[in-house]
Write an enzyme that holds these catalytic residues in place. Structure first.
Site, PDB file in Angstrom:
ATOM      1  N   CYS A   2       0.890  -1.177   0.121  1.00 27.57           N
ATOM      2  CA  CYS A   2       0.074   0.102   0.118  1.00 27.57           C
ATOM      3  C   CYS A   2       0.828   1.277   0.079  1.00 27.57           C
ATOM      4  CB  CYS A   2      -1.045  -0.091   1.198  1.00 27.57           C
ATOM      5  SG  CYS A   2      -1.696  -1.451   1.376  1.00 27.57           S
ATOM      6  N   GLY A 364      15.126 -12.844  -4.282  1.00 26.61           N
ATOM      7  CA  GLY A 364      16.375 -13.329  -3.693  1.00 26.61           C
ATOM      8  C   GLY A 364      17.133 -12.327  -2.716  1.00 26.61           C
TER       9      GLY A 364
END
Length: 630
Positions: A2, A364
């Site tokens: 958000c 990652g």
């Protein structure tokens, strides 16, 4: 994921116009296209833009307790919210939704600021407590999610996920901060405690602020730190097993989602490890995606396909042009501040590709900082060993003199840059490492600056932040201190900013399982020999992953998202580089010497010198200043 924004008056309960809060919030609509909300009370206003991930029907924000006494606007994910919720229910809390947001409301009532230590996640939030008339701002341990704040001329404290949210407030006056420009040119990004716009700050990672009515706005308080001073004593096999358990828990906790979820897959160790654990935990094929380049030296799609085949993922790959500099203006809009990590271009493209099929993607990022994966750690550790062989005074005299007269060879690979290495050995590690990790060095920066600029700096330099952090680090040796400083500065300022802005620009939530704090705290206890051994970074991590990943993936040279910016400034962008010397926006600052910029562009274009990274910095700076102040 958000976007949040809001206003708080610490001196008086002044009415807040909901339309103004909405204006700040809507400036970040890309962070939350699924919904919006505004809540106001005397002296406070909270705004929210929602990207629905958990409890799609019941997680609307700003969210309030039933008695209207506590309100929160929140950006992020609490991965252990179900465990925290169960603990709160045992204390008598009654929940009305299935959202992780509600945990913050009840957690504040039960524990106050101490609730932060119970949260495992990525977050930035603002919480208003009507009883104490206070505003609480908090940011997660590593700074995965951003939070900017500023005090306005009318006394209000404004805050927003992105700089553009604060700049949307009509009374905020835009003035550039040259000290932030120095930081940017030195480091490649504007660090967490600074902003290109004077008067704006970023709440540092692992910090909170409790602003109380009738009191001065306080300094941020650190609520979490990483400790490199302890050492694990177990056998390598046992530590490998512990690492895998941490990794498995980190990945599975981040797979909770009510919307489609997938993963970025580059074909490197880190993203491959995440996909391996996702495949183990998932009942269906993991959705993966990768970006390739039309230049073989920069393309990793074959390695990504190897992992996709091994774990039978639902894989999508897309080739893009290596000279994808058409994205420059898009990135300038996304980052607000100048940002010089050119890998943001392919990162944006892989986020764009992922968003076509999923709303959440696991990455990652974080393992290089935690487990010493960057090549620079290997060189720095070797330099530290050499420094230990000679007393400081003798070392400075011998290596400093040799370095002064040795010819400069910036074009050469790091091991063959004898001048750079000799000068680094002459200095203490806390002085040498900041220069090694930087972009444009102090000497070249001073050549670029006018007298006016040097006077404005008043001795401030970009490297000092790193030097101070390394000196004060809870650490045992130089490698510890270098990793600690990178986790404090490079990780939030560069890596996490890059992933947050590029993913949010396309309304995609990116999650970083390798930054689970329990995994990173474990990594910090590993002896240096288990982080770097036989020239291999991330040694223990790679050993632990041998049952899951092929040796060709584990032990091949690290590539990363490489962009050929040096070649661009000798070909397609050569004229752009030359035009920087004539840039009106740079000239109007009075900070830069046009003749020096002209010489840099000409020397680089002819091949007489290598200035590609500095020219890229100047180009991105010029575009950012034009957008913000032009």
């Amino acid at each position: 994921m958000c976007g949040i924004a809001g206003l708080y008056y610490p001196n008086i309960a002044k009415p807040v116009d909901p339309a103004r809060v909405a204006q700040m919030s809507d400036a970040q609509a890309h962070r939350g296209p699924d919904g919006s909300g505004v809540w106001t009370a005397p002296g406070v206003g909270l705004g929210h833009r929602r990207l629905s991930i958990i409890d799609l029907g019941g997680g609307a924000q700003p969210m309030l307790t039933p008695d209207q006494q506590i309100a929160v606007t929140y950006n992020g994910e609490i991965y252990n919210f179900q465990e925290v919720r169960a603990e709160l229910e045992r204390l008598g809390a009654q929940f009305l939704t299935h959202s992780d947001t509600e945990v913050l409301l009840h957690g504040w009532r039960a524990w106050g600021p101490d609730m932060l230590a119970r949260l495992n996640g990525m977050f930035a939030f603002a919480l208003y407590d009507a009883k104490s008339k206070s505003l609480f701002l908090a940011r997660d341990r590593f700074g995965v999610k951003p939070l900017h704040y500023a005090q306005l001329s009318d006394g209000a404290v404004a805050f927003a996920s992105e700089l553009k949210g604060i700049l949307a407030h009509p009374s905020f006056r835009r003035v550039p901060d040259f000290r932030a420009v120095e930081d940017y040119l030195g480091l490649g990004y504007v660090p967490d405690d600074a902003s290109i716009v004077a008067g704006v700050k970023k709440l540092p990672a692992g910090h909170f602020m409790l602003i109380e009515r009738g009191k001065p706005v306080p300094q941020p308080v650190q609520w979490w730190d990483i400790d490199f001073s302890q050492r694990a004593t177990g056998k390598p096999k046992d530590l490998q097993a512990e690492l895998v358990e941490h990794l498995r828990a980190a990945v599975t906790s981040r797979m909770i989602s009510d919307v489609p979820l997938g993963a970025f897959l580059s074909g490197g160790v880190d993203s491959s490890a995440v996909v391996a654990m996702m495949a183990e935990a998932s009942r269906s094929a993991v959705k993966t995606c990768t970006i390739g380049f039309d230049v073989a030296d920069h393309d990793e799609t074959s390695h990504a396909q190897l992992i996709a085949d091994r774990f039978a993922t639902e894989h999508r790959a897309r080739k893009v042009a290596a000279d994808d500099f058409a994205l420059i203006d898009t990135l300038v809009d996304a980052f607000d501040e100048p940002f010089a990590d050119a890998s943001a271009l392919p990162t944006y493209r892989v986020c764009e590709l992922a968003r076509e099929n999923v709303t959440v993607a696991l990455s990652g990022d974080g393992a290089d900082e935690a487990f010493a994966g960057y090549r620079r750690y290997k060189f720095f550790a070797a330099e530290e060993r050499m420094r230990g062989l000679l007393p400081g005074g003798l070392r400075s005299g011998v290596f400093g003199t040799l370095g002064k007269y040795f010819p400069k060879a910036d074009w050469a690979p790091r091991p063959f840059r004898a001048k750079t290495t000799l000068l680094a050995l002459a200095e203490g590690g806390e002085y040498a490492y900041p220069k090694a990790v930087g972009v444009t060095g102090p000497e070249l920066r001073h050549r670029l600056y006018t007298r006016k600029a040097l006077k404005a700096l008043a001795g401030h330099n970009a490297e000092q932040r790193y030097t101070d952090t390394m000196r004060l680090a809870p650490a045992r040796d130089g490698l510890d201190r270098a990793q600690y400083a990178d986790i404090k500065h490079y990780l939030p300022g560069d890596i996490l900013t890059k992933v947050d802005r590029t993913s949010m620009a396309v309304s995609l939530e990116a999650r970083e399982p390798l930054l689970d704090y329990r995994l990173v705290e474990f990594a910090a206890t590993l002896p240096p020999s288990m982080r770097i051994r036989s020239g291999q970074g991330k040694w223990l991590m790679k050993k632990a992953l041998e049952p899951w990943l092929p040796r060709d993936i584990l032990y091949r040279p690290k590539m990363g998202f490489v962009t050929p910016i040096s070649a661009w400034f000798r070909t397609a962008l050569a004229d752009e580089a030359a035009a920087l010397a004539r840039s009106k926006v740079l000239a109007d600052t009075g900070w830069f010497d046009a003749a020096t910029i002209q010489a840099l562009a000409a020397d680089h274009r002819s091949g007489r010198a290598e200035h590609g990274r500095t020219l890229w910095q100047l180009l991105m700076l010029e575009r950012s200043l034009t957008r913000l102040f032009g």
